[in-house]
Motif scaffolding. Structure first.
Motif, PDB file in Angstrom:
ATOM      1  N   ILE A 202      -8.469   4.336  -4.976  1.00  0.00           N
ATOM      2  CA  ILE A 202      -7.467   3.272  -5.018  1.00  0.00           C
ATOM      3  C   ILE A 202      -7.189   2.883  -6.461  1.00  0.00           C
ATOM      4  O   ILE A 202      -8.115   2.777  -7.277  1.00  0.00           O
ATOM      5  CB  ILE A 202      -7.964   2.038  -4.238  1.00  0.00           C
ATOM      6  CG1 ILE A 202      -8.080   2.374  -2.744  1.00  0.00           C
ATOM      7  CG2 ILE A 202      -7.061   0.832  -4.456  1.00  0.00           C
ATOM      8  CD1 ILE A 202      -8.767   1.315  -1.923  1.00  0.00           C
TER       9      ILE A 202
ATOM     10  N   GLY B  22       0.845  -1.195   0.000  1.00  0.00           N
ATOM     11  CA  GLY B  22       0.000   0.000   0.000  1.00  0.00           C
ATOM     12  C   GLY B  22       0.874   1.237   0.000  1.00  0.00           C
ATOM     13  O   GLY B  22       1.772   1.374   0.827  1.00  0.00           O
TER      14      GLY B  22
ATOM     15  N   ARG C 195     -14.039   3.874   3.268  1.00  0.00           N
ATOM     16  CA  ARG C 195     -12.782   4.419   3.782  1.00  0.00           C
ATOM     17  C   ARG C 195     -12.501   5.832   3.280  1.00  0.00           C
ATOM     18  O   ARG C 195     -11.562   6.469   3.714  1.00  0.00           O
ATOM     19  CB  ARG C 195     -11.631   3.484   3.411  1.00  0.00           C
ATOM     20  CG  ARG C 195     -11.747   2.141   4.116  1.00  0.00           C
ATOM     21  CD  ARG C 195     -10.750   1.111   3.594  1.00  0.00           C
ATOM     22  NE  ARG C 195     -11.003  -0.175   4.194  1.00  0.00           N
ATOM     23  CZ  ARG C 195     -11.905  -1.057   3.744  1.00  0.00           C
ATOM     24  NH1 ARG C 195     -12.608  -0.788   2.682  1.00  0.00           N
ATOM     25  NH2 ARG C 195     -12.088  -2.198   4.364  1.00  0.00           N
TER      26      ARG C 195
ATOM     27  N   VAL D  77     -11.427   6.838   0.236  1.00  0.00           N
ATOM     28  CA  VAL D  77     -10.164   6.874  -0.495  1.00  0.00           C
ATOM     29  C   VAL D  77     -10.405   6.454  -1.941  1.00  0.00           C
ATOM     30  O   VAL D  77     -11.375   5.770  -2.250  1.00  0.00           O
ATOM     31  CB  VAL D  77      -9.094   5.939   0.128  1.00  0.00           C
ATOM     32  CG1 VAL D  77      -8.705   6.399   1.519  1.00  0.00           C
ATOM     33  CG2 VAL D  77      -9.547   4.495   0.135  1.00  0.00           C
TER      34      VAL D  77
ATOM     35  N   ASP E 174     -13.480   3.985  -2.820  1.00  0.00           N
ATOM     36  CA  ASP E 174     -13.910   3.215  -1.659  1.00  0.00           C
ATOM     37  C   ASP E 174     -14.649   4.186  -0.742  1.00  0.00           C
ATOM     38  O   ASP E 174     -14.038   4.969  -0.019  1.00  0.00           O
ATOM     39  CB  ASP E 174     -12.699   2.605  -0.956  1.00  0.00           C
ATOM     40  CG  ASP E 174     -13.050   1.715   0.216  1.00  0.00           C
ATOM     41  OD1 ASP E 174     -14.100   1.966   0.860  1.00  0.00           O
ATOM     42  OD2 ASP E 174     -12.273   0.795   0.516  1.00  0.00           O
TER      43      ASP E 174
ATOM     44  N   GLU F 196      -0.500  -0.696  -4.514  1.00  0.00           N
ATOM     45  CA  GLU F 196      -1.836  -0.114  -4.380  1.00  0.00           C
ATOM     46  C   GLU F 196      -1.656   1.354  -4.033  1.00  0.00           C
ATOM     47  O   GLU F 196      -1.183   1.686  -2.947  1.00  0.00           O
ATOM     48  CB  GLU F 196      -2.614  -0.827  -3.266  1.00  0.00           C
ATOM     49  CG  GLU F 196      -3.957  -0.185  -2.967  1.00  0.00           C
ATOM     50  CD  GLU F 196      -4.564  -0.676  -1.664  1.00  0.00           C
ATOM     51  OE1 GLU F 196      -5.794  -0.814  -1.608  1.00  0.00           O
ATOM     52  OE2 GLU F 196      -3.811  -0.909  -0.681  1.00  0.00           O
TER      53      GLU F 196
ATOM     54  N   LEU G  86       0.708   5.333   0.006  1.00  0.00           N
ATOM     55  CA  LEU G  86      -0.107   6.510   0.265  1.00  0.00           C
ATOM     56  C   LEU G  86       0.360   7.656  -0.626  1.00  0.00           C
ATOM     57  O   LEU G  86       1.550   7.961  -0.673  1.00  0.00           O
ATOM     58  CB  LEU G  86       0.039   6.878   1.740  1.00  0.00           C
ATOM     59  CG  LEU G  86      -0.856   7.945   2.313  1.00  0.00           C
ATOM     60  CD1 LEU G  86      -2.319   7.548   2.193  1.00  0.00           C
ATOM     61  CD2 LEU G  86      -0.496   8.160   3.775  1.00  0.00           C
TER      62      LEU G  86
ATOM     63  N   VAL H 287      -3.123   4.672  -2.763  1.00  0.00           N
ATOM     64  CA  VAL H 287      -4.259   5.039  -1.915  1.00  0.00           C
ATOM     65  C   VAL H 287      -4.192   6.546  -1.692  1.00  0.00           C
ATOM     66  O   VAL H 287      -3.179   7.067  -1.221  1.00  0.00           O
ATOM     67  CB  VAL H 287      -4.198   4.305  -0.554  1.00  0.00           C
ATOM     68  CG1 VAL H 287      -5.372   4.705   0.326  1.00  0.00           C
ATOM     69  CG2 VAL H 287      -4.144   2.797  -0.753  1.00  0.00           C
ATOM     70  N   SER H 288      -5.291   7.233  -2.035  1.00  0.00           N
ATOM     71  CA  SER H 288      -5.331   8.678  -1.898  1.00  0.00           C
ATOM     72  C   SER H 288      -6.635   9.099  -1.224  1.00  0.00           C
ATOM     73  O   SER H 288      -7.715   8.674  -1.644  1.00  0.00           O
ATOM     74  CB  SER H 288      -5.237   9.326  -3.288  1.00  0.00           C
ATOM     75  OG  SER H 288      -5.222  10.728  -3.183  1.00  0.00           O
TER      76      SER H 288
END
Length: 129
Positions: A41, A7, A37, A39, A34, A52, A9, A54-55
């Protein structure tokens, strides 16, 4: 358990994706929102390694606090497990702290995931196979 992904970020998902693509990574599908959460992805793959991105997409995203600390950086390893509930029980018995309940992950076909923390290695994600 086998590693599924790292993951990573990021503040700006599309800009980060473009940089990973310059390194030879290939997108694995589209960006997934998502909503649980809060975020966005995106999975990318190169030579069998999956990242992955994730923002956060809302101020109250589960990673909003992390992005202030880590900026753009890897922040968890995700492991595939046969039985999520059993693995959580095993790891919490070994000192890991469960930080959320198992919930479906829209970016991974709705399979259940849960995050745990360990004071020596940080955050891990468990993905039910």
């Amino acid at each position: 358990m086998k590693i599924h992904h790292i993951g990573y970020l990021v503040k700006k998902l599309e800009k980060a994706a473009a940089e990973f693509e310059k390194l030879g990574y290939v997108r694995q599908g589209e960006v997934t929102n998502d909503t649980y959460r809060k975020v966005d992805i995106l999975f990318l793959e190169k030579d069998g390694y999956v990242v992955e991105l994730v923002s956060p997409n809302a101020p109250d995203s589960v990673v909003s606090g992390l992005i202030k600390t880590y900026k753009n950086a890897p922040y968890h390893l995700c492991y595939i497990c046969e039985n999520l509930d059993e693995e959580i029980t095993k790891l919490t018995g070994e000192g890991y702290v469960q930080i959320d309940l198992p919930t479906p992950a829209p970016a991974i076909g709705g399979k259940r995931v849960s995050f745990l923390m360990n004071r020596f290695i940080g955050m891990i994600e468990l993905l039910e196979q």
